[in-house]
Design a protein around this motif. Structure first.
Motif, PDB file in Angstrom:
ATOM      1  N   LYS A  39     -13.226   8.253  -2.463  1.00 17.37           N
ATOM      2  CA  LYS A  39     -12.143   7.796  -3.330  1.00 17.37           C
ATOM      3  C   LYS A  39     -10.924   8.684  -3.112  1.00 17.37           C
ATOM      4  O   LYS A  39     -11.045   9.897  -2.994  1.00 17.37           O
ATOM      5  N   ALA A  41      -6.719   9.093  -4.410  1.00 22.47           N
ATOM      6  CA  ALA A  41      -5.635   8.682  -5.311  1.00 22.47           C
ATOM      7  C   ALA A  41      -4.302   8.964  -4.630  1.00 22.47           C
ATOM      8  O   ALA A  41      -4.056  10.083  -4.185  1.00 22.47           O
ATOM      9  N   THR A  89      -5.993  -1.166  -6.895  1.00 22.62           N
ATOM     10  CA  THR A  89      -7.204  -0.655  -6.267  1.00 22.62           C
ATOM     11  C   THR A  89      -7.376  -1.320  -4.914  1.00 22.62           C
ATOM     12  O   THR A  89      -7.331  -2.547  -4.814  1.00 22.62           O
ATOM     13  N   GLU A 105      -6.963   4.382  -4.832  1.00 22.89           N
ATOM     14  CA  GLU A 105      -6.301   4.017  -6.089  1.00 22.89           C
ATOM     15  C   GLU A 105      -4.821   4.320  -5.925  1.00 22.89           C
ATOM     16  O   GLU A 105      -4.444   5.476  -5.734  1.00 22.89           O
TER      17      GLU A 105
END
Length: 108
Positions: A39, A41, A89, A105
Motif C-alpha cells: 500500500k 499513499a 483508490t 491511495e
C-alpha cells in the motif's frame, strides 16, 4: 545543491501567493515476484515509478476508476512511471504474475 535551490525558487515563483506544493516522486520496486509495498499513499499529481529488479518481465496495470493504465511488458532493469491525476483508490496488478497486487491511495 544550487540546482535544487533554483528549482525550488522557480516553483515558488510560479505558485505566487497561492497555496502550492510540488509533486512527489515515489519508486516501487518489483523483486521476487512482489511489489516492494502492498500500500502506498500519494497525492494528486504525484508520480510512481515501477522499477523491475527481477530477471524476468513484468506488466503493471490498473483497471481502477481513479486511474486506469497498462504499462506494457518490460524486463530487468526497466522502469515505467505513472502520474496519479485523480483522487481515489487504485488497485494495481501484474498481468504476468497474478499474485502481485498493491493499492495506491491518492489524496487531494
Amino acid at each position: 545543491m544550487k540546482h535544487h535551490a533554483l528549482r525550488f525558487a522557480l516553483a515558488a515563483a510560479l505558485c505566487g501567493a497561492a497555496t502550492c506544493s510540488l509533486a512527489g516522486e515515489f519508486t516501487v520496486m518489483q523483486k521476487d515476484k512482489a511489489f516492494s509495498t502492498k500500500k502506498l499513499a500519494v497525492k494528486v499529481g504525484d508520480t510512481v515509478k515501477f522499477q523491475n529488479d527481477d530477471p524476468f518481465s513484468h506488466n503493471v496495470f490498473s483497471l481502477s476508476d481513479a486511474k486506469s493504465f497498462d504499462l506494457g511488458s518490460y524486463g530487468k532493469g526497466g522502469a515505467k512511471s505513472v502520474v496519479f491525476d485523480k483522487a481515489g483508490t487504485v488497485e494495481i496488478e501484474c498481468a504476468v504474475h497474478p499474485d502481485m497486487k498493491m493499492v495506491v491511495e491518492v489524496a487531494k
